[in-house]
Design an enzyme around this catalytic site. Structure first.
Site, PDB file in Angstrom:
ATOM      1  N   ASN A  17      44.003  10.472 -12.297  1.00 33.22           N
ATOM      2  CA  ASN A  17      45.183  10.316 -11.448  1.00 33.22           C
ATOM      3  C   ASN A  17      45.916  11.655 -11.439  1.00 33.22           C
ATOM      4  O   ASN A  17      46.586  11.998 -12.410  1.00 33.22           O
ATOM      5  CB  ASN A  17      46.056   9.188 -12.025  1.00 33.22           C
ATOM      6  CG  ASN A  17      47.377   9.040 -11.295  1.00 33.22           C
ATOM      7  OD1 ASN A  17      47.589   9.624 -10.233  1.00 33.22           O
ATOM      8  ND2 ASN A  17      48.278   8.251 -11.874  1.00 33.22           N
ATOM      9  N   LYS A  19      48.360  12.541  -9.738  1.00 35.33           N
ATOM     10  CA  LYS A  19      49.802  12.376  -9.455  1.00 35.33           C
ATOM     11  C   LYS A  19      50.251  13.406  -8.404  1.00 35.33           C
ATOM     12  O   LYS A  19      49.461  13.763  -7.541  1.00 35.33           O
ATOM     13  CB  LYS A  19      50.598  12.458 -10.764  1.00 35.33           C
ATOM     14  CG  LYS A  19      50.059  11.487 -11.821  1.00 35.33           C
ATOM     15  CD  LYS A  19      50.976  11.272 -12.985  1.00 35.33           C
ATOM     16  CE  LYS A  19      50.327  10.291 -13.961  1.00 35.33           C
ATOM     17  NZ  LYS A  19      51.192   9.919 -15.070  1.00 35.33           N
ATOM     18  N   HIS A 105      51.317   1.388 -10.435  1.00 39.44           N
ATOM     19  CA  HIS A 105      51.476   2.353 -11.525  1.00 39.44           C
ATOM     20  C   HIS A 105      52.916   2.291 -12.025  1.00 39.44           C
ATOM     21  O   HIS A 105      53.841   2.096 -11.232  1.00 39.44           O
ATOM     22  CB  HIS A 105      51.120   3.768 -11.043  1.00 39.44           C
ATOM     23  CG  HIS A 105      51.041   4.748 -12.165  1.00 39.44           C
ATOM     24  ND1 HIS A 105      52.162   5.306 -12.731  1.00 39.44           N
ATOM     25  CD2 HIS A 105      49.980   5.233 -12.856  1.00 39.44           C
ATOM     26  CE1 HIS A 105      51.784   6.103 -13.731  1.00 39.44           C
ATOM     27  NE2 HIS A 105      50.464   6.076 -13.815  1.00 39.44           N
ATOM     28  N   GLU A 107      54.957   4.471 -12.758  1.00 32.61           N
ATOM     29  CA  GLU A 107      55.880   5.408 -12.087  1.00 32.61           C
ATOM     30  C   GLU A 107      56.351   4.845 -10.748  1.00 32.61           C
ATOM     31  O   GLU A 107      57.448   5.151 -10.290  1.00 32.61           O
ATOM     32  CB  GLU A 107      55.203   6.782 -11.937  1.00 32.61           C
ATOM     33  CG  GLU A 107      55.177   7.519 -13.274  1.00 32.61           C
ATOM     34  CD  GLU A 107      54.010   8.460 -13.488  1.00 32.61           C
ATOM     35  OE1 GLU A 107      53.358   8.852 -12.497  1.00 32.61           O
ATOM     36  OE2 GLU A 107      53.728   8.797 -14.656  1.00 32.61           O
ATOM     37  N   GLU A 175      48.366   0.247 -19.167  1.00 34.66           N
ATOM     38  CA  GLU A 175      48.990   1.528 -19.484  1.00 34.66           C
ATOM     39  C   GLU A 175      50.361   1.278 -20.099  1.00 34.66           C
ATOM     40  O   GLU A 175      51.346   1.080 -19.383  1.00 34.66           O
ATOM     41  CB  GLU A 175      49.169   2.361 -18.212  1.00 34.66           C
ATOM     42  CG  GLU A 175      47.879   2.716 -17.523  1.00 34.66           C
ATOM     43  CD  GLU A 175      48.052   3.942 -16.642  1.00 34.66           C
ATOM     44  OE1 GLU A 175      47.356   4.924 -16.887  1.00 34.66           O
ATOM     45  OE2 GLU A 175      48.898   3.918 -15.729  1.00 34.66           O
ATOM     46  N   GLY A 181      52.063  10.237 -20.393  1.00 35.36           N
ATOM     47  CA  GLY A 181      52.588  11.596 -20.326  1.00 35.36           C
ATOM     48  C   GLY A 181      53.403  12.003 -21.548  1.00 35.36           C
ATOM     49  O   GLY A 181      54.107  13.006 -21.536  1.00 35.36           O
ATOM     50  N   SER A 213      48.076   9.029 -22.136  1.00 31.67           N
ATOM     51  CA  SER A 213      47.752  10.174 -22.999  1.00 31.67           C
ATOM     52  C   SER A 213      46.302  10.197 -23.475  1.00 31.67           C
ATOM     53  O   SER A 213      46.011  10.586 -24.610  1.00 31.67           O
ATOM     54  CB  SER A 213      48.716  10.242 -24.191  1.00 31.67           C
ATOM     55  OG  SER A 213      50.035  10.455 -23.737  1.00 31.67           O
TER      56      SER A 213
HETATM   57  P1  PGA Z   1      48.755  10.507 -18.807  1.00 34.76           P
HETATM   58  O1  PGA Z   1      48.992   9.552 -17.535  1.00 34.76           O
HETATM   59  O2  PGA Z   1      47.281  10.529 -19.061  1.00 34.76           O
HETATM   60  O3  PGA Z   1      49.302  11.841 -18.381  1.00 34.76           O
HETATM   61  O4  PGA Z   1      49.498   9.908 -19.944  1.00 34.76           O
HETATM   62  C1  PGA Z   1      48.247   8.372 -17.392  1.00 34.76           C
HETATM   63  C2  PGA Z   1      48.647   7.677 -16.120  1.00 34.76           C
HETATM   64  O5  PGA Z   1      49.811   7.742 -15.745  1.00 34.76           O
HETATM   65  O6  PGA Z   1      47.801   7.068 -15.439  1.00 34.76           O
END
Ligand code: PGA
Length: 250
Positions: A17, A19, A105, A107, A175, A181, A213
Site C-alpha cells: 500500500n 498510500k 483502511h 486511515e 491491521e 506506521g 509495521s
Molecule cells: P505500515 O502500514 O506498514 O506502514 O505500518 C500498513 C498499512 O497501513 O497498511
C-alpha cells in the site's frame, strides 16, 4: 504471462500500500524493479499486489502487465459512477486493469470518518465491478488496552462485509491501528489469537492478511503464523529491497 488474481489462501498475498507517496519517476522505478523480481522468482509461494496512488496506476499497469504482479486501488466510492468530485469508482479501477481494491483502511475510517456500513457498500460496488475487495479491520490502542480488541473487530467484520462477499472476491486484512506506521508490530501471540478469532468469524476459505509495521525483519514470523495468508505493507512497500525480502519470506 500474467498470473491470475488470487483471493484464496493457496499462496501468500504480499500487498504493498503505497498510500499518498511517489512521483511518476518513483512509481516507474519501483514497479519496474518489482515486476522484474516477480518474473525472475516465478514463485508459487507468493502473489505480489501493488496499490499505488491513482496518479501512478497507469504507470504500474503498463509496467506490470506482462509480469505476475497484480495491482489495485487504495479506496473506491460506494457508487459506481456519478457527481462525486475527487472520488474514484470501482469500475474505473477495473478499467485500469486492477484486480483488487482496499476498502476500510483505518486511515479512511479515521481521517474520512468512514463507517463500516459505508465500507460494506464500497465492497459491494467493488464486487459488482469484478474486483477483489481487501476489507480492513483493526482496533485502536485504547480499545486493546480496555480488553475490547475482539469485540471491536467482531463488530467491524459484521458491518463491513457485504452479503456479496465470497472467499473468491474478498480478503480480510487485520491491521491493529496502533501498529500502523509506528514501528510497533503486534506480538506473535496477539496476531495468532486475533487471526484465529477472525477465522472463526468469517469461516474457511477467506485469505486473512496482517498489516502494521511489517518489514523484512519480521515478515517470516508473521507470514508463518497460523491463519495468516499474507501481509498488507505500508512503509516497507516503498523500498524495493525490503518488499522483495518480505515476499521471499513467504
Ligand atoms: P505500515 O502500514 O506498514 O506502514 O505500518 C500498513 C498499512 O497501513 O497498511
Amino acid at each position: 504471462m500474467r498470473g491470475k488474481a488470487k483471493g484464496k489462501k493457496t499462496v501468500k498475498l504480499i500487498v504493498g500500500n503505497w498510500k499518498m507517496n511517489g512521483q511518476v519517476a518513483d512509481g516507474r522505478a519501483l514497479a519496474k524493479t518489482l515486476a522484474l523480481f516477480a518474473e525472475k522468482e516465478d514463485s508459487d509461494k507468493f502473489k505480489m499486489v501493488l496499490c499505488p496512488p491513482t496518479t501512478l496506476m497507469s504507470t504500474v499497469a503498463l509496467l506490470c502487465a506482462e509480469s505476475p504482479v497484480d495491482w489495485g486501488g487504495q479506496d473506491c466510492h460506494a457508487q459506481p459512477a456519478g457527481a462525486y468530485t475527487g472520488d474514484i469508482a470501482a469500475p474505473m479501477l477495473k478499467d485500469l486493469g486492477c484486480s483488487y481494491v482496499i476498502v476500510g483502511h483505518s486511515e479512511r475510517r479515521q481521517y474520512h470518518r468512514e463507517t463500516s456500513t459505508e465500507i460494506a457498500a464500497k465492497a459491494k460496488v467493488a464486487h459488482a465491478a469484478g474486483l477483489i475487495a481487501i476489507i480492513c479491520v483493526g482496533e485502536l490502542d485504547a480499545e486493546r488496552a480496555a480488553g475490547k480488541a475482539e469485540t471491536v473487530v467482531s463488530a467491524q467484520l459484521k458491518e463491513s462485509i457485504p452479503d456479496t462477499a465470497t472467499p473468491a472476491n474478498t480478503v480480510i486484512a487485520y491491521e491493529p491501528v496502533w501498529a500502523i506506521g509506528t514501528g510497533k508490530t503486534a506480538s506473535a501471540d496477539d496476531i495468532r489469537q486475533m487471526h484465529a478469532y477472525i477465522r472463526r468469524a468469517v469461516g474457511e476459505g477467506y485469505a486473512l492478511l496482517y498489516g502494521g509495521s511489517v518489514k523484512a525483519a519480521n515478515a517470516a514470523d508473521i507470514l508463518h503464523t497460523p491463519n495468516v495468508d499474507g501481509v498488507l505493507v505500508g512503509g516497507a512497500s516503498l523500498k524495493a529491497d525490503e518488499f522483495q525480502a518480505i515476499a521471499r519470506a513467504s
